[in-house]
Design a protein around this motif. Structure first.
Motif, PDB file in Angstrom:
ATOM      1  N   PRO A 264       0.816  -1.226   0.000  1.00 43.79           N
ATOM      2  CA  PRO A 264       0.000   0.000   0.000  1.00 43.79           C
ATOM      3  C   PRO A 264       0.843   1.266   0.000  1.00 43.79           C
ATOM      4  CG  PRO A 264      -0.087  -1.062   2.140  1.00 43.79           C
ATOM      5  CD  PRO A 264       0.633  -2.010   1.237  1.00 43.79           C
ATOM      6  N   ASP A 265       0.319   2.259  -0.688  1.00 44.34           N
ATOM      7  CA  ASP A 265       0.940   3.578  -0.676  1.00 44.34           C
ATOM      8  C   ASP A 265       0.880   4.124   0.755  1.00 44.34           C
ATOM      9  OD1 ASP A 265       0.539   6.737  -0.981  1.00 44.34           O
ATOM     10  OD2 ASP A 265       1.621   6.017  -2.752  1.00 44.34           O
ATOM     11  N   ARG A 267       0.034   6.848   1.856  1.00 41.67           N
ATOM     12  CA  ARG A 267      -1.168   7.637   2.102  1.00 41.67           C
ATOM     13  C   ARG A 267      -2.362   6.763   2.492  1.00 41.67           C
ATOM     14  NH1 ARG A 267      -1.059  10.780  -3.541  1.00 41.67           N
ATOM     15  NH2 ARG A 267      -0.326   8.670  -4.112  1.00 41.67           N
ATOM     16  N   CYS A 268      -2.194   5.450   2.302  1.00 44.11           N
ATOM     17  CA  CYS A 268      -3.287   4.517   2.609  1.00 44.11           C
ATOM     18  C   CYS A 268      -3.192   3.982   4.052  1.00 44.11           C
ATOM     19  CB  CYS A 268      -3.254   3.344   1.641  1.00 44.11           C
ATOM     20  SG  CYS A 268      -3.453   3.782  -0.104  1.00 44.11           S
ATOM     21  N   VAL A 273      -9.643   4.480   3.836  1.00 40.85           N
ATOM     22  CA  VAL A 273      -9.065   4.742   2.510  1.00 40.85           C
ATOM     23  C   VAL A 273      -9.452   3.634   1.533  1.00 40.85           C
ATOM     24  CG1 VAL A 273      -6.950   5.215   1.226  1.00 40.85           C
ATOM     25  CG2 VAL A 273      -7.084   5.803   3.650  1.00 40.85           C
ATOM     26  N   CYS A 275      -7.730   2.190  -1.276  1.00 36.11           N
ATOM     27  CA  CYS A 275      -6.353   2.162  -1.771  1.00 36.11           C
ATOM     28  C   CYS A 275      -6.321   1.378  -3.090  1.00 36.11           C
ATOM     29  CB  CYS A 275      -5.450   1.505  -0.717  1.00 36.11           C
ATOM     30  SG  CYS A 275      -3.686   1.711  -1.029  1.00 36.11           S
ATOM     31  N   SER A 277      -4.419   0.300  -6.620  1.00 36.58           N
ATOM     32  CA  SER A 277      -3.116   0.144  -7.263  1.00 36.58           C
ATOM     33  C   SER A 277      -3.305  -0.202  -8.749  1.00 36.58           C
ATOM     34  CB  SER A 277      -2.310  -0.962  -6.573  1.00 36.58           C
ATOM     35  OG  SER A 277      -1.158  -1.275  -7.326  1.00 36.58           O
ATOM     36  N   GLU A 310      -4.762  11.788  -4.882  1.00 36.98           N
ATOM     37  CA  GLU A 310      -5.545  11.604  -3.653  1.00 36.98           C
ATOM     38  C   GLU A 310      -6.840  12.397  -3.776  1.00 36.98           C
ATOM     39  OE1 GLU A 310      -5.210  12.581   1.127  1.00 36.98           O
ATOM     40  OE2 GLU A 310      -3.373  12.315  -0.069  1.00 36.98           O
ATOM     41  N   VAL A 382      -7.176   6.901  -2.823  1.00 41.33           N
ATOM     42  CA  VAL A 382      -5.808   7.072  -3.303  1.00 41.33           C
ATOM     43  C   VAL A 382      -5.613   6.150  -4.515  1.00 41.33           C
ATOM     44  CG1 VAL A 382      -3.347   6.825  -2.778  1.00 41.33           C
ATOM     45  CG2 VAL A 382      -4.944   7.641  -1.013  1.00 41.33           C
TER      46      VAL A 382
END
Length: 385
Positions: A264-265, A267-268, A273, A275, A277, A310, A382
């Motif tokens: 996960p990024d 920000r996640c 969130v 999330c 990809s 985001e 995100v």
């Protein structure tokens, strides 16, 4: 005098003192009866050699009151002699008719009538003679015959081979009942997909939707087992598949994603969130860094790309329909303009063979329905690579 205007080869009849006798002419080669032409005042008395004869008695009948002139008529002929004379006259008339046909005279033209100049005999094809034989028939290969050839008789027909098998009789049993077909969507379809995957006929995780990919997998299974390749799952196909596979486990029926989740990024890792990809083509619903659920997703094409960055959920629409493309977008979670996370029947049916118009497509309807109920407005989204 000689008549040269009617094309006949004989001489004109002699006028033996008969006044007003019209049409009296002598046929070429036919002898005239002596003394039979001395009739005066007989108008229209035409015949052979100018003789007006009582066919019943064979004697000459002068007109009443007419003065005789010329030689004395011959004595009355016997009946047999008169008959022979008439026969000769008829024959002479037939010869005249044949001669007219041979020289090309117009049918029905009176002797002496003016006709068109004739072509020279060397350049004008001769008329067919009445006695000429008919031309030989054309060869059999010139025109195909429509008459079927005669059947050989029982004595000449070759015996039928003893190894020939009789034609199979049509089966009276009704066709097998169809259990699942394109468009079906339920847990049995999910089990079908899981069982097909066990034996190598389905190359992805079960989705529960019977689309073109599932139909092709069923058709492949049917062809390998010698079944009718309909692409639909009937009772015969289903029973054969059950006999060759085992009951799928829960993880086989509902795996989280087709591919492993991406790392996960950052920000996640905090808050609520979605999330998403692009590299792993997965969506993970995360709360404070923990994965609650995961699902396969697909994105827009290079002409309609899904925006990265985001965002926040600003609108939820359960039964949404696109106003641009007039297509259903159920369980839509809008996060950037007209782009949203939503269920896609096309994705469920055709997999990654297609693309969206920029939205994030989900193919598992149950998972996106559950996610729709859990996500709230202002939850974070995100999208990263």
């Amino acid at each position: 005098m000689t008549d040269t205007g009617n094309g006949w080869g004989g001489r004109a009849a002699r006028d033996s003192g008969a006044s007003g006798a019209s049409g009296v002419s002598e046929v070429s080669g036919v002898s005239e009866v002596s003394g039979a032409s001395g009739v005066s005042g007989a108008s229209g008395a035409s015949g052979v050699a100018g003789v007006s004869e009582d066919l019943g008695a064979g004697r000459v009948e002068p007109s009443p009151g007419a003065r005789r002139s010329g030689p004395v008529p011959r004595p009355r002929l016997p009946h047999s002699a008169a008959s022979r004379l008439r026969a000769r006259r008829v024959t002479a008339v037939s010869v005249v008719a044949l001669a007219a046909l041979a020289t090309g005279c117009e049918p029905g033209a009176a002797p002496g009538a003016q006709t068109a100049p004739q072509q020279p005999p060397a350049t004008r094809p001769a008329a067919p003679s009445p006695t000429r034989t008919a031309p030989a028939p054309a060869p059999a290969t010139a025109k195909p015959s429509t008459v079927p050839p005669p059947r050989p008789s029982a004595s000449t027909a070759a015996p039928a081979p003893t190894t020939a098998r009789p034609a199979p009789e049509p089966s009276a049993s009704p066709p097998a009942r169809v259990l699942m077909r394109t468009g079906s969507e339920n847990d049995r379809v999910r089990e079908l997909q899981a069982r097909l995957r066990q034996i190598g006929h389905f190359g992805r995780n079960p989705t529960g939707y019977y689309g073109s990919v599932t139909a092709d997998s069923v058709r492949s299974f049917q062809a390998k087992r010698g079944l009718a390749t309909t692409g639909s799952t009937d009772e015969v196909t289903w029973k054969r598949l059950l006999a060759m596979t085992r009951t799928p486990s829960g993880a086989e029926l509902r795996p989280p994603t087709e591919r492993p989740l991406a790392t996960p990024d950052k920000r996640c890792l905090t808050g609520r969130v979605l999330c998403i990809s692009k590299s792993s083509r997965t969506l993970a619903w995360m709360i404070d860094g923990r994965v609650v659920s995961a699902m396969d997703v697909r994105f827009g094409s290079e002409y309609t790309p899904t925006r990265e960055g985001e965002f926040k959920v600003f609108w939820k629409s359960r039964d949404h329909v696109s106003t641009l493309y007039d297509t259903p977008m159920p369980y839509a979670l809008f996060f950037s303009g007209g782009q949203a996370v939503h269920y896609s029947a096309d994705f469920a049916a055709n997999g990654y063979g297609g693309a969206s118009h920029g939205c994030v497509n989900v193919r598992d309807k149950k998972k996106i329905a559950a996610l729709f109920d859990q996500v709230k407005n202002n939850d974070k989204v995100v999208v990263f690579r």
